[in-house]
Structures are given as C-alpha cells and as structure tokens.
Design a protein around this motif. Structure first.
Motif, PDB file in Angstrom:
ATOM      1  N   SER A  56      21.070  -1.718   6.125  1.00 46.04           N
ATOM      2  CA  SER A  56      21.370  -1.418   7.523  1.00 46.04           C
ATOM      3  C   SER A  56      20.410  -2.118   8.472  1.00 46.04           C
ATOM      4  O   SER A  56      20.813  -2.889   9.321  1.00 46.04           O
ATOM      5  N   THR A  57      19.127  -1.862   8.318  1.00 48.37           N
ATOM      6  CA  THR A  57      18.173  -2.468   9.243  1.00 48.37           C
ATOM      7  C   THR A  57      16.840  -2.623   8.550  1.00 48.37           C
ATOM      8  O   THR A  57      16.537  -1.927   7.586  1.00 48.37           O
ATOM      9  N   VAL A  58      16.047  -3.556   9.024  1.00 48.77           N
ATOM     10  CA  VAL A  58      14.686  -3.741   8.534  1.00 48.77           C
ATOM     11  C   VAL A  58      13.757  -3.262   9.636  1.00 48.77           C
ATOM     12  O   VAL A  58      13.744  -3.825  10.734  1.00 48.77           O
ATOM     13  N   SER A  59      13.018  -2.205   9.349  1.00 42.89           N
ATOM     14  CA  SER A  59      12.207  -1.553  10.365  1.00 42.89           C
ATOM     15  C   SER A  59      10.731  -1.828  10.125  1.00 42.89           C
ATOM     16  O   SER A  59      10.213  -1.597   9.031  1.00 42.89           O
ATOM     17  N   LEU A  60      10.062  -2.339  11.160  1.00 48.56           N
ATOM     18  CA  LEU A  60       8.626  -2.567  11.053  1.00 48.56           C
ATOM     19  C   LEU A  60       7.867  -1.258  11.245  1.00 48.56           C
ATOM     20  O   LEU A  60       8.316  -0.347  11.943  1.00 48.56           O
ATOM     21  N   VAL A  61       6.693  -1.191  10.649  1.00 48.25           N
ATOM     22  CA  VAL A  61       5.812  -0.038  10.835  1.00 48.25           C
ATOM     23  C   VAL A  61       5.295  -0.030  12.268  1.00 48.25           C
ATOM     24  O   VAL A  61       4.868  -1.065  12.801  1.00 48.25           O
ATOM     25  N   THR A  62       5.338   1.120  12.905  1.00 42.35           N
ATOM     26  CA  THR A  62       4.740   1.303  14.223  1.00 42.35           C
ATOM     27  C   THR A  62       3.238   1.470  14.056  1.00 42.35           C
ATOM     28  O   THR A  62       2.793   2.347  13.312  1.00 42.35           O
ATOM     29  N   ASP A  63       2.459   0.630  14.719  1.00 42.10           N
ATOM     30  CA  ASP A  63       1.003   0.728  14.603  1.00 42.10           C
ATOM     31  C   ASP A  63       0.527   2.132  14.979  1.00 42.10           C
ATOM     32  O   ASP A  63       0.797   2.612  16.086  1.00 42.10           O
ATOM     33  N   GLY A  64      -0.161   2.785  14.051  1.00 48.21           N
ATOM     34  CA  GLY A  64      -0.726   4.107  14.309  1.00 48.21           C
ATOM     35  C   GLY A  64       0.157   5.258  13.880  1.00 48.21           C
ATOM     36  O   GLY A  64      -0.288   6.418  13.873  1.00 48.21           O
ATOM     37  N   PHE A  65       1.435   4.987  13.512  1.00 46.23           N
ATOM     38  CA  PHE A  65       2.340   6.084  13.175  1.00 46.23           C
ATOM     39  C   PHE A  65       1.894   6.815  11.913  1.00 46.23           C
ATOM     40  O   PHE A  65       1.741   8.047  11.916  1.00 46.23           O
ATOM     41  N   TYR A  66       1.689   6.088  10.834  1.00 45.11           N
ATOM     42  CA  TYR A  66       1.330   6.758   9.584  1.00 45.11           C
ATOM     43  C   TYR A  66      -0.074   7.362   9.650  1.00 45.11           C
ATOM     44  O   TYR A  66      -0.343   8.393   9.027  1.00 45.11           O
ATOM     45  N   GLU A  67      -0.941   6.740  10.439  1.00 48.58           N
ATOM     46  CA  GLU A  67      -2.257   7.341  10.655  1.00 48.58           C
ATOM     47  C   GLU A  67      -2.106   8.676  11.386  1.00 48.58           C
ATOM     48  O   GLU A  67      -2.827   9.645  11.098  1.00 48.58           O
ATOM     49  N   GLY A  68      -1.143   8.719  12.323  1.00 48.97           N
ATOM     50  CA  GLY A  68      -0.876   9.970  13.024  1.00 48.97           C
ATOM     51  C   GLY A  68      -0.328  11.045  12.118  1.00 48.97           C
ATOM     52  O   GLY A  68      -0.661  12.236  12.251  1.00 48.97           O
ATOM     53  N   VAL A  69       0.530  10.648  11.176  1.00 45.43           N
ATOM     54  CA  VAL A  69       1.055  11.599  10.195  1.00 45.43           C
ATOM     55  C   VAL A  69      -0.078  12.122   9.324  1.00 45.43           C
ATOM     56  O   VAL A  69      -0.202  13.334   9.078  1.00 45.43           O
ATOM     57  N   LEU A  70      -0.929  11.201   8.839  1.00 44.26           N
ATOM     58  CA  LEU A  70      -2.036  11.576   7.961  1.00 44.26           C
ATOM     59  C   LEU A  70      -3.016  12.507   8.670  1.00 44.26           C
ATOM     60  O   LEU A  70      -3.575  13.434   8.057  1.00 44.26           O
ATOM     61  N   ALA A  71      -3.205  12.305   9.979  1.00 40.69           N
ATOM     62  CA  ALA A  71      -4.140  13.126  10.752  1.00 40.69           C
ATOM     63  C   ALA A  71      -3.520  14.431  11.224  1.00 40.69           C
ATOM     64  O   ALA A  71      -4.202  15.253  11.853  1.00 40.69           O
ATOM     65  N   GLY A  72      -2.228  14.631  10.968  1.00 39.58           N
ATOM     66  CA  GLY A  72      -1.562  15.861  11.377  1.00 39.58           C
ATOM     67  C   GLY A  72      -1.111  15.870  12.823  1.00 39.58           C
ATOM     68  O   GLY A  72      -0.684  16.911  13.338  1.00 39.58           O
ATOM     69  N   LYS A  73      -1.155  14.707  13.493  1.00 48.15           N
ATOM     70  CA  LYS A  73      -0.717  14.646  14.890  1.00 48.15           C
ATOM     71  C   LYS A  73       0.790  14.445  15.013  1.00 48.15           C
ATOM     72  O   LYS A  73       1.365  14.699  16.068  1.00 48.15           O
ATOM     73  N   ILE A  74       1.406  13.953  13.945  1.00 46.92           N
ATOM     74  CA  ILE A  74       2.854  13.763  13.903  1.00 46.92           C
ATOM     75  C   ILE A  74       3.371  14.431  12.629  1.00 46.92           C
ATOM     76  O   ILE A  74       2.896  14.137  11.536  1.00 46.92           O
ATOM     77  N   GLY A  75       4.327  15.328  12.786  1.00 44.52           N
ATOM     78  CA  GLY A  75       4.966  15.938  11.627  1.00 44.52           C
ATOM     79  C   GLY A  75       6.266  15.216  11.310  1.00 44.52           C
ATOM     80  O   GLY A  75       6.917  14.676  12.210  1.00 44.52           O
ATOM     81  N   VAL A  76       6.627  15.179  10.059  1.00 42.13           N
ATOM     82  CA  VAL A  76       7.891  14.572   9.648  1.00 42.13           C
ATOM     83  C   VAL A  76       8.646  15.558   8.769  1.00 42.13           C
ATOM     84  O   VAL A  76       8.152  15.958   7.708  1.00 42.13           O
TER      85      VAL A  76
END
Length: 500
Positions: free
Chosen positions: A295-315
């Motif tokens: 369907s699509t090739v999605s680039l990583v958003t800078d800081g997104f996974y760091e935000g998940v790891l730090a608990g600032k973004i839930g998935v």
C-alpha cells in the motif's frame, strides 16, 4: 507551432501535476489556464492542508521538478511550507503566475457534442459562473487526495455536543489545538505519526489507534545509510516484483536470484527492527518487510519511537474505536480511553466532483463509483479531449507528473496513437487486477503505483520514444534517482515536433 494549432487548455488543480502541465504545454505554445480552489499553489502542500510536523518523504535532492532543483539552503527533508514555496517559485521562474487562477474552484465541467469543455467556476467561495469561451482540452490534476476520509462513530454527535472535536490530519490547525487535551490519533501512517509526535509536548495525553501495524523505514537505516540509497534506486524498486519483469529484474525474481533478493530484504528488516527497538516496545509488525509494497512506504517520524519508549505517546495496536461515550472512546480491544480531540489520518476519497454522473461513469467503473479506468494512468477510454495527470501516487510523484505532462503534449502533437478501445480496456483490466491482488485491495481506486515509480516513468518514456541513455540508467541502479537527469527531455520533445 502555428496559431492554428494552438489549443485552449484548462487544467484543474495547481499541485505538482497541474504546474507540470502548465510549464510543458505552455512551452509547446498552448493557451493554458490552471484553476486552483485554494488561495495558493501547492496541492497537498497548500497552507490549508498542512498539518503540524509535515515534511517530505523524500530528501530534497530527489524531490523536485527536473528544471529547477530545491534551494540549497533547504534542509535535507524539506518542511511543508518550504515545498509550497518551491512550487510557487517554480511557476514564477517560468513567468506563468498570470496563468494560475487561485481561489477558483471548478464546480462543473461538461463536454459538448463537439468535444469542447464548458466550465463553471466559483471564485473565492462565491456563486458559480459559466466561463463563456469553451476549452478545447481538459486536464484533471486535482490529485488523488481529493476529499478527507473521516470515520463516523457511534455517539459522535453527543461527543461533539460535549465539546469534543474531530479533525482529519489535513484539517488539524496547529499544535495549540491539542494543548491540555486528551488526543486520539487514528491510523499508523506517516501523517498520523507526524501529528502524534508534533503534539506530544502540548497534549495532556496522546494515543495512536493502529488497526494494523506496518513497517516504517528510518531515514538513516542502521543509523549510517540514508534510506534513499536503498529504496530510491532502481535496485531498491526492482526488489519488488512488477507486473512486467524486464532486464536484471528477471534474474532477481528467478530461482537463482530470489535467495539474493530475499537476503537483501531480510537484512534490512533485521536492522530496522533492531534500530527501532520494535520488539522491545511491542510494535513489531510480525510480517515480512516486503509487505511495504502493498500500500505505502512510510518513513519513521523523527522522535516518534523515542516518544513511545518514553511513555509520551501510547499506541493501541490491532484495534479501533467502536463507539464514543461522552468524553471516552470505547475500543474493540475492550479498553476505554479519555478523549477530547480525535485526529484521523485515515486517508482520502478519490473523486472528480465537477463531472456529472454520465462522465463519472465513463471515467470510473461501477457506474462512476469504482476504480479509475485510465490507460497508462493518463486517459479514460473513449473520451476525447480529456486527460488525467498525477493519478499515480509514488515516491517520485513530482517526476511522474512531469513525464505525464510530456506524454500529454506528445499525444496532442500526434506523436503517438492510442491503441483501440478494446486494447486499452484490456491493459486497464490487467493492471487493476494486479494492483488489487498485490495490495489486498488497498490500491486507492487504481491510483496507487507505490513503489513502482520508475517503472511507470519508463513506460511513458517508451511511448514517447525518449530514453536516458545506458549510463544514466545504470547509475540509477546504484544511486538515488536524480530528477535533474530528466531536464533535457522537454527540449528534446519540442525539437522532434519542430516547436521553437
């Protein structure tokens, strides 16, 4: 070109497809007018459609129109407002500003029995007015991202009455709209992750609701290699099986070559999983990397996974909202999450609202509500004096638009003859069947050619009997494609048709 051959051409939309057609067809001596409903040039990059954190998927040195590189002072991945300025500067560079009618929405396009087009236009949201003089030719360049698609939820009206807000990512105003709010971002594509990352500092809470996890590619794979050297090359594109396999790709997809091809993709998959700590944070897609071609090739958003790891973004993965109850969202997995604001990165509805039902039925299957039936993604079968440009979402969408404009110019000059209607329909049927199968039906109504950008360009160039030369093609196998390699094609085509 003689005055007798000069055509009056209308183009709907001033994104990359529209301004490419303007530049090329003006160079061929045609009288071109571009109608754009927004107050600025840019299409998806227009100010009204830019969400917080928007950047290009491509580095700037691969994402420009061949005759005008991105400014050298732009960052490697230009921001949304910079791309829009580049596009406006492109129009000005060729002295074409007066040919673009901003704030002018085409509300109706009707073809007469003589093949000409009557357009009705609403200026700055006013009443529609019929343009007196008809156009000889019409080009639809309104883009495949026509109308935002926002889900409807049980309890949605009560949620809004209680002060809740629902936006599409393209309509989300700015970071301040999330200040102190519990925000749910719907989807796991680039726009969703961009918005979630952009507001994580302002919002009270940010949770991403991901129905399906997909692979995302870091800008720097293994923290050392720019992704463009892996995926924006002919080699990277050739790792995925195209409908017609030619040249070295035959080897890559043969019994002898497949182990090499699989090993290359497997190595990248392992590096990406390790780099992003996907298993550690519970976001490993648990499927092969090659599924990015569906369907699509999605680039990583800078800081997104760091935000998940730090608990600032839930998935919340593999789930969706089934109802809104007051200021809470009920998820399919049984959880209830507080919510003040919903931001939906849920895609777009492809449509041509200015056509009547009869023309829509000719352009699209299923009585006007099905797939776009466009030969070479460019022209509908059996409809004269009508072409589409930009209906081919890809990594090099701007370059596809430019080559598409050359293809239209050559067609107008009589440089190529379309095959019979039966042959065109056979080509379309085969292509749509392949697209549906390889994307599990996520083919954007027949407008998604990711990741086969260069393949599509090559097909159009073969029709045009233009080529890049063996050395340039070989270089593109090893290095990221440079759009500047195509800048000579316009002059070459004009010379063939004796256009001064």
């Amino acid at each position: 070109m003689t005055q007798a051959k000069r055509l009056r051409i209308a183009v709907i939309g001033a994104g990359f497809a529209g301004i490419s057609c303007l530049r090329v067809l003006d160079a061929f001596g045609h009288d071109v007018t571009v109608f754009e409903k927004e107050p600025d040039v840019g299409g998806v990059w227009a100010a009204s459609r830019r969400y917080p954190g928007l950047t290009t998927q491509n580095p700037g040195d691969t994402y420009f129109l061949s005759e005008l590189p991105m400014p050298k002072d732009y960052p490697e991945w230009p921001e949304g407002h910079q791309v829009q300025k580049y596009m406006a500067d492109y129009v000005s560079h060729f002295g074409l500003d007066d040919r673009v009618k901003l704030g002018c929405e085409v509300t109706s396009a009707v073809q007469g029995v003589d093949g000409t087009w009557a357009l009705s236009v609403a200026t700055n949201g006013g009443a529609s007015k019929l343009i007196e003089q008809p156009y000889d030719y019409l080009i639809v360049a309104n883009g495949i991202f026509s109308r935002p698609m926002v889900p409807q939820y049980v309890g949605q009206e009560e949620f809004k009455q209680a002060g809740g807000q629902i936006f599409h990512t393209s309509e989300f105003p700015d970071r301040s709209a999330a200040a102190g709010k519990d925000v749910l971002v719907i989807g796991y594509g680039k726009s969703s992750c961009d918005v979630a990352n952009a507001i994580k500092g302002e919002a009270k809470s940010v949770n991403v609701i991901a129905r399906n996890l997909i692979w995302k590619i870091p800008k720097m794979v293994g923290k050392v290699l720019n992704f463009k050297h892996l995926f924006l090359t002919r080699m990277g594109e050739g790792l995925f099986r195209y409908i017609n396999v030619r040249g070295f790709e035959r080897f890559l997809h043969s019994p002898l070559g497949l182990p090499i091809r699989n090993g290359m993709l497997g190595t990248v998959q392992g590096i990406v999983g390790w780099q992003l700590k996907l298993k550690q944070i519970g976001l490993h897609p648990n499927k092969k990397l090659e599924t990015i071609a569906r369907s699509t090739v999605s680039l990583v958003t800078d800081g997104f996974y760091e935000g998940v790891l730090a608990g600032k973004i839930g998935v919340e993965k593999n789930t969706e909202i089934i109802a809104l109850e007051g200021k809470h969202a009920v998820l399919k997995n049984g959880k209830r999450l507080p919510v003040d604001t919903i931001v939906a990165g849920t895609g777009w509805i492809q449509e041509v609202p200015f056509f009547d039902s009869n023309m829509n039925a000719q352009v699209r299957g299923e009585g006007g509500g099905g797939d776009f039936r466009l030969y070479k993604s460019m022209v509908p079968v059996g409809v004269k004096n009508l072409a589409f440009n930009g209906y081919n979402s890809s990594f090099f969408s701007q370059l596809n638009c430019e080559i598409g404009a050359l293809w239209i110019a050559d067609l107008l000059e009589g440089g190529q003859q379309l095959p019979s209607d039966a042959e065109q329909n056979e080509w379309i049927d085969r292509r749509l069947a392949w697209m549906r199968a390889r994307t599990d039906g996520k083919h954007s109504r027949g407008t998604n050619i990711i990741p086969f950008s260069m393949h599509h360009i090559d097909e159009l160039l073969r029709d045009l009997r233009l080529n890049l030369g063996p050395f340039t093609r070989f270089t593109q196998w090893l290095k990221a494609v440079d759009p500047g390699s195509y800048r000579h094609l316009l002059a070459k085509l004009k010379k063939r048709h004796s256009v001064p």
